[in-house]
Design a protein around this motif. Structure first.
Motif, PDB file in Angstrom:
ATOM      1  N   ARG A 133       3.052   8.186  -9.825  1.00  0.00           N
ATOM      2  CA  ARG A 133       2.437   7.305  -9.265  1.00  0.00           C
ATOM      3  C   ARG A 133       2.033   6.266  -9.530  1.00  0.00           C
ATOM      4  O   ARG A 133       1.473   4.691  -9.734  1.00  0.00           O
ATOM      5  CB  ARG A 133       2.058   7.347  -7.403  1.00  0.00           C
ATOM      6  CG  ARG A 133       3.266   7.880  -6.834  1.00  0.00           C
ATOM      7  CD  ARG A 133       3.062   8.581  -5.077  1.00  0.00           C
ATOM      8  NE  ARG A 133       4.137   8.757  -5.086  1.00  0.00           N
ATOM      9  CZ  ARG A 133       4.693   8.721  -3.710  1.00  0.00           C
ATOM     10  NH1 ARG A 133       4.483   6.931  -3.219  1.00  0.00           N
ATOM     11  NH2 ARG A 133       5.322   8.969  -3.224  1.00  0.00           N
ATOM     12  N   GLY A 154       1.978   3.974 -12.419  1.00  0.00           N
ATOM     13  CA  GLY A 154       3.153   3.042 -11.755  1.00  0.00           C
ATOM     14  C   GLY A 154       1.771   1.838 -11.509  1.00  0.00           C
ATOM     15  O   GLY A 154       2.620   0.725 -11.411  1.00  0.00           O
ATOM     16  N   GLU A 155       1.116   2.453 -10.872  1.00  0.00           N
ATOM     17  CA  GLU A 155       0.286   1.844  -9.942  1.00  0.00           C
ATOM     18  C   GLU A 155      -0.462   0.706 -11.472  1.00  0.00           C
ATOM     19  O   GLU A 155      -1.207  -0.638 -10.744  1.00  0.00           O
ATOM     20  CB  GLU A 155      -0.552   1.863  -9.459  1.00  0.00           C
ATOM     21  CG  GLU A 155      -0.310   2.950  -7.860  1.00  0.00           C
ATOM     22  CD  GLU A 155      -0.565   4.075  -6.902  1.00  0.00           C
ATOM     23  OE1 GLU A 155      -1.759   3.961  -7.496  1.00  0.00           O
ATOM     24  OE2 GLU A 155      -0.360   3.948  -6.124  1.00  0.00           O
ATOM     25  N   LEU A 188       9.119   2.414 -11.178  1.00  0.00           N
ATOM     26  CA  LEU A 188       7.913   2.394 -11.216  1.00  0.00           C
ATOM     27  C   LEU A 188       6.797   2.735 -12.698  1.00  0.00           C
ATOM     28  O   LEU A 188       5.616   1.567 -13.419  1.00  0.00           O
ATOM     29  CB  LEU A 188       7.055   3.624 -10.389  1.00  0.00           C
ATOM     30  CG  LEU A 188       6.941   3.990  -9.542  1.00  0.00           C
ATOM     31  CD1 LEU A 188       6.379   4.065  -8.157  1.00  0.00           C
ATOM     32  CD2 LEU A 188       6.980   1.557  -8.443  1.00  0.00           C
ATOM     33  N   ARG A 239      14.932   4.846  -7.359  1.00  0.00           N
ATOM     34  CA  ARG A 239      14.295   4.021  -8.333  1.00  0.00           C
ATOM     35  C   ARG A 239      14.972   4.445  -9.647  1.00  0.00           C
ATOM     36  O   ARG A 239      15.620   3.475 -10.000  1.00  0.00           O
ATOM     37  CB  ARG A 239      13.310   3.875  -8.461  1.00  0.00           C
ATOM     38  CG  ARG A 239      12.120   3.159  -7.761  1.00  0.00           C
ATOM     39  CD  ARG A 239      10.832   3.539  -6.630  1.00  0.00           C
ATOM     40  NE  ARG A 239      10.361   2.889  -5.484  1.00  0.00           N
ATOM     41  CZ  ARG A 239       9.748   1.024  -6.017  1.00  0.00           C
ATOM     42  NH1 ARG A 239      10.706   0.274  -7.331  1.00  0.00           N
ATOM     43  NH2 ARG A 239       9.462   0.401  -4.613  1.00  0.00           N
TER      44      ARG A 239
END
Length: 386
Positions: free
Chosen positions: A30, A33-34, A209, A359
């Motif tokens: 995560r 991805g950010e 992501l 995803r």
């Protein structure tokens, strides 16, 4: 044909699972991805040290597989990457190496650097607005279909490359591109540095992501003779090997993500109670999970069979590869969506991890041939055989 794993292969798979759990757990995925970085270069070099990029490389260049069945072992790693929703240019790197396996000895240093994770390479094959038809044409008929696509014009002993490639996986992080183009000599494959004059790289969004792509434009890019990898029939054979590698590994990765989504759903149905009973006790939900399990096991079997076919007889593996990619691409999204529905409202929240697997499944369906494209390929193969 046996799909049983040897002790060495099981150890190889378990080592990969532990490495991923330790280095790229879901919170790290995560965060990557950010941040928009996709993956960490040092992490990728560590992955390469585990042999993830060595299976299709000759031993004299630092390669070699665990038990002499490289595609089966690469598929094991791809499955673990899918289970972890892990980052990294695993598929595109091994697709390129599949084409470089028969390249000239002069490219040995480049192959060694790619296999060591020092150089990041991407397979630049897709044309804007086109699907897999160009790849299929080269892989199965040694000639491109009608239409405009990237062209390489002779310039002394080398070429000048003009055109556009899109959906280039990890193209925004790559140091080198393996570009498939058309020339007066037939199809050619060229190694092009991303910092070469005339190359423009534009990052593009994907549903995943941490799996990024790029659109890459080539404006009269000079490619010297030493960077010409394949021409003519050899280029077509390389594209065939690259397509099979990319399709099999993507199918295996999709199977891994689907399996993890099912595990999470089964745990949810077992732990979640309503009216004093676990959700897993309701017959209607049992039937849905039974269907999902049946489809999932078929996905596992077709993906494993395709990898085994590539190991047993690469020249006749085309049908098995397309069967796997089309079946997994068709069934995995259905399973993933049902897992979301079975979770109820929490399944559609950003905080829940389930969407990460959905995803990955969605991207796997689209890249390196949709189910529809591979079904058309199967039809063409059957007609040709007839």
């Amino acid at each position: 044909m046996t799909l049983d794993l040897t002790a060495d292969q099981r150890l190889f798979q378990q080592t990969a699972r532990e490495f991923l759990a330790e280095t790229v757990p879901v919170p790290t995925v995560r965060a990557l991805g950010e941040a928009g970085t996709g993956f960490d270069d040092r992490w990728w070099r560590s992955a390469a040290e585990l042999g993830w990029t060595a299976m299709l490389v000759a031993e004299e260049y630092g390669g070699g597989s665990v038990s002499g069945r490289p595609m089966t072992e690469l598929a094991l790693i791809a499955t673990e990457l899918g289970r972890a929703c892990a980052p990294g240019p695993f598929v595109t790197t091994n697709a390129v190496l599949a084409g470089l396996a028969t390249a000239r000895p002069a490219l040995a240093d480049t192959v060694t650097r790619i296999a060591a994770g020092i150089s990041i390479v991407s397979w630049a094959v897709y044309e804007p607005g086109r699907g897999l038809d160009i790849v299929n044409a080269l892989a199965d008929r040694d000639a491109p279909p009608d239409g405009e696509w990237a062209r390489a014009v002779r310039d002394g002993a080398g070429y000048r490359l003009t055109g556009v490639k899109d959906r280039v996986e990890a193209g925004d992080r790559a140091d080198i591109l393996l570009v498939t183009a058309q020339s007066a000599d037939g199809p050619v494959q060229l190694l092009v540095p991303t910092d070469a004059p005339g190359v423009t790289v534009t990052p593009t969004w994907t549903l995943d992501l941490v799996r990024r792509t790029a659109r890459i434009e080539f404006a009269e890019v000079a490619v010297p003779a030493e960077s010409v990898v394949h021409t003519g029939a050899a280029a077509a054979a390389a594209v065939r090997a690259q397509l099979h590698t990319a399709a099999v590994l993507t199918a295996a990765e999709t199977v891994g993500a689907t399996g993890k989504a099912m595990e999470a759903t089964l745990a949810w149905l077992t732990d979640r109670f309503t009216f004093g009973r676990p959700l897993a006790s309701y017959q209607a939900l049992k039937h849905r999970m039974a269907d999902n399990k049946t489809w999932y096991e078929a996905c596992r079997a077709t993906a494993a069979a395709a990898a085994a076919a590539c190991d047993d007889d690469p020249e006749s593996a085309a049908e098995a590869v397309s069967v796997a990619k089309s079946y997994v691409g068709a069934k995995a999204p259905v399973i993933g969506q049902d897992c979301v529905q079975l979770h109820g409202g929490i399944g559609v929240t950003w905080e829940h991890d389930l969407h990460l697997y959905l995803r990955r499944i969605g991207l796997g369906r689209a890249l390196y041939g949709t189910p529809e494209e591979h079904r058309r390929r199967i039809t063409d193969l059957l007609l040709t055989a007839a």
